[in-house]
Design an enzyme around this catalytic site. Structure first.
Site, PDB file in Angstrom:
ATOM      1  N   CYS A 127     -15.861  18.358  38.685  1.00 20.60           N
ATOM      2  CA  CYS A 127     -14.402  18.492  38.560  1.00 20.60           C
ATOM      3  C   CYS A 127     -13.865  19.582  39.492  1.00 20.60           C
ATOM      4  O   CYS A 127     -14.367  20.712  39.499  1.00 20.60           O
ATOM      5  CB  CYS A 127     -14.035  18.811  37.116  1.00 20.60           C
ATOM      6  SG  CYS A 127     -12.270  19.031  36.864  1.00 20.60           S
ATOM      7  N   LEU A 221     -17.705  13.191  26.908  1.00 22.48           N
ATOM      8  CA  LEU A 221     -19.119  13.245  26.530  1.00 22.48           C
ATOM      9  C   LEU A 221     -20.018  13.316  27.776  1.00 22.48           C
ATOM     10  O   LEU A 221     -20.822  14.223  27.923  1.00 22.48           O
ATOM     11  CB  LEU A 221     -19.436  12.002  25.696  1.00 22.48           C
ATOM     12  CG  LEU A 221     -20.449  12.136  24.591  1.00 22.48           C
ATOM     13  CD1 LEU A 221     -20.186  13.336  23.699  1.00 22.48           C
ATOM     14  CD2 LEU A 221     -20.479  10.866  23.756  1.00 22.48           C
ATOM     15  N   CYS A 339      -8.021  11.942  37.893  1.00 24.42           N
ATOM     16  CA  CYS A 339      -8.820  12.777  36.982  1.00 24.42           C
ATOM     17  C   CYS A 339      -9.803  13.624  37.763  1.00 24.42           C
ATOM     18  O   CYS A 339     -10.564  13.100  38.576  1.00 24.42           O
ATOM     19  CB  CYS A 339      -9.649  11.898  36.053  1.00 24.42           C
ATOM     20  SG  CYS A 339      -8.704  11.054  34.833  1.00 24.42           S
TER      21      CYS A 339
HETATM   22  N1  SAH Z   1     -10.872  19.719  29.857  1.00 22.85           N
HETATM   23  C1  SAH Z   1     -10.499  18.457  29.305  1.00 22.85           C
HETATM   24  C2  SAH Z   1      -9.325  17.763  29.996  1.00 22.85           C
HETATM   25  C3  SAH Z   1      -9.291  17.735  31.505  1.00 22.85           C
HETATM   26  S1  SAH Z   1     -10.193  16.556  32.398  1.00 22.85           S
HETATM   27  C4  SAH Z   1     -11.707  17.537  29.286  1.00 22.85           C
HETATM   28  O1  SAH Z   1     -12.682  17.823  29.960  1.00 22.85           O
HETATM   29  O2  SAH Z   1     -11.689  16.551  28.562  1.00 22.85           O
HETATM   30  C5  SAH Z   1      -9.765  14.960  31.894  1.00 22.85           C
HETATM   31  C6  SAH Z   1     -10.900  13.958  32.119  1.00 22.85           C
HETATM   32  O3  SAH Z   1     -11.192  13.755  33.525  1.00 22.85           O
HETATM   33  C7  SAH Z   1     -12.199  14.438  31.490  1.00 22.85           C
HETATM   34  O4  SAH Z   1     -12.833  13.414  30.794  1.00 22.85           O
HETATM   35  C8  SAH Z   1     -12.984  14.848  32.715  1.00 22.85           C
HETATM   36  O5  SAH Z   1     -14.332  14.918  32.469  1.00 22.85           O
HETATM   37  C9  SAH Z   1     -12.596  13.800  33.712  1.00 22.85           C
HETATM   38  N2  SAH Z   1     -12.966  14.159  35.087  1.00 22.85           N
HETATM   39  C10 SAH Z   1     -13.139  15.388  35.599  1.00 22.85           C
HETATM   40  N3  SAH Z   1     -13.497  15.324  36.886  1.00 22.85           N
HETATM   41  C11 SAH Z   1     -13.539  14.013  37.219  1.00 22.85           C
HETATM   42  C12 SAH Z   1     -13.835  13.296  38.421  1.00 22.85           C
HETATM   43  N4  SAH Z   1     -14.133  13.927  39.555  1.00 22.85           N
HETATM   44  N5  SAH Z   1     -13.791  11.950  38.377  1.00 22.85           N
HETATM   45  C13 SAH Z   1     -13.457  11.296  37.234  1.00 22.85           C
HETATM   46  N6  SAH Z   1     -13.163  11.921  36.078  1.00 22.85           N
HETATM   47  C14 SAH Z   1     -13.199  13.263  36.058  1.00 22.85           C
END
Ligand code: SAH
Length: 357
Positions: A127, A221, A339
């Site tokens: 992320c 998850l 995301c």
């Molecule tokens: N901190 C919270 C909300 C922010 S991220 C969480 O982790 O749930 C929202 C979603 O995007 C999360 O499921 C995260 O894992 C996902 N995400 C993060 N980086 C991503 C990426 N590079 N590609 C696809 N999904 C991603």
């Protein structure tokens, strides 16, 4: 006649985020009749007032006295529009911190992906937000402001809000819950149209359940076993998967609402049919739904998005175990608005363009 003394708001006190009752109390404290509370409420939440001097139904003299009172609106520092019409905004807050928010339109819906923190301390390996570090929690009104900003820019009512922008909402639980109440009661968005997404923080899932909200609860998850999960989400190292899942079961029992499990698909890392079966076994019997998110590339990480065939195979393996599953292809990929792609983009900070007010 003596003009009423203008109450000096504390630095962290904005009008946005206050209920009709609280706003009425505030106008009374300013020596104004209570019906001005209703006007103020309408101008803040429906008409998008950015300053009390915008509120033309207020008497001119009073407007000039209170024009510096903090409403709680940010400024749009930068906006980009993807070919699919997803809009990403970089908002400048009062302390000059920058935060991202995304507006995702479809024919029937306008969804806002809001941030709950400036940056994020969870450090997920895939992320972009975590790579930039963590600055601070957002106040409830700074979350509400994001929704109002998108609503105004699209000139259309926001129907859904997902807490999937920058930050970990359960690390900022009080402000997130306060913003949910304002979005619901004052902005008028149904609680069921809100999603709180978390990697899971010890004790906080129970605290969220105790608020008894009707929102959708989503847990990121991403792996069917602790070792791999801790590798992908270093911030989850001290929260064993078994404990997280037992907290999710309790959440379902306490609220009567199902849990959505988000599972990012990373080629060759967590996307094998074997891992799908392990995932199915973990959550079998729980009232839940799995949302598969094919990885959106970020420059700081080396992961790959799986091939369509592998994504379908993973989905199929879950379905064999009667798990409800859908695949979520993110919108806004072309402008890094999808995301996991939200970050404080340095080039934008140095040369803002176009600046909207
Ligand atoms: N901190 C919270 C909300 C922010 S991220 C969480 O982790 O749930 C929202 C979603 O995007 C999360 O499921 C995260 O894992 C996902 N995400 C993060 N980086 C991503 C990426 N590079 N590609 C696809 N999904 C991603």
């Amino acid at each position: 006649m003596n003009a009423p003394v203008t109450e000096k708001p504390k630095p962290d006190d904005a009008l946005l985020g206050r209920s009709l009752e609280q706003l009425t109390e505030w106008v009374r404290s300013q020596g104004q009749p209570p019906y001005r509370g209703k006007q103020l409420h309408q101008w803040l939440y429906q008409k998008g007032a950015r300053s009390l001097s915008d509120i033309t139904v207020f008497p001119k003299q009073w407007r000039s006295e209170v024009e510096t009172v903090k409403v709680g609106r940010s400024r749009v520092h930068h906006r980009s529009i993807a070919p699919d019409q997803t809009r990403k905004y970089l908002l400048r807050l009062e302390d000059d911190a920058l935060v991202e928010t995304v507006g995702i339109p479809t024919e029937k819906r306008l969804t806002v992906c809001v941030s709950s923190q400036v940056g994020c301390p969870m450090n997920c390996d895939f992320c972009a937000t975590g790579k930039g570090g963590f600055l601070r929690n957002l106040k409830a009104w700074e979350i509400v402001d994001q929704v109002l900003t998108v609503q105004e820019d699209f000139q259309r009512r926001v129907s859904n809000v997902v807490f999937m922008g920058m930050g970990e909402p359960l690390l900022n639980l009080d402000e997130v819950v306060a913003s949910v109440r304002t979005l619901n009661e004052d902005v008028g968005i149904a609680q069921r149209s809100l999603v709180i997404s978390t990697v899971g923080i010890p004790h906080r899932i129970r605290q969220l359940a105790e608020h008894n909200l009707q929102v959708t609860f989503a847990v990121s998850l991403h792996a069917p076993e602790q070792k791999l999960r801790a590798q992908l989400i270093p911030g989850a190292k001290h929260y064993p998967l078994e404990k997280l899942l037992s907290d999710c079961r309790k959440y379902v029992n306490m609220t009567g609402r199902r849990v959505t499990f988000e599972y990012i698909l990373l080629a060759g890392v967590n996307d094998s049919p074997k891992q799908a079966i392990a995932l199915a076994k973990l959550i079998q019997g729980m009232q839940s739904h799995v949302n598969l998110i094919p990885y959106n590339p970020i420059s700081e990480a080396d992961y790959q998005r799986p091939k369509t065939h592998d994504i379908q195979q993973f989905k199929h393996a879950l379905e064999q175990y009667k798990i409800a599953v859908s695949v979520r292809y993110s919108r806004g990929l072309e402008t890094d608005a999808a995301c996991g792609q939200l970050r404080i983009n340095q080039s934008v900070i140095i040369s803002p363009s176009p600046v909207l007010s």
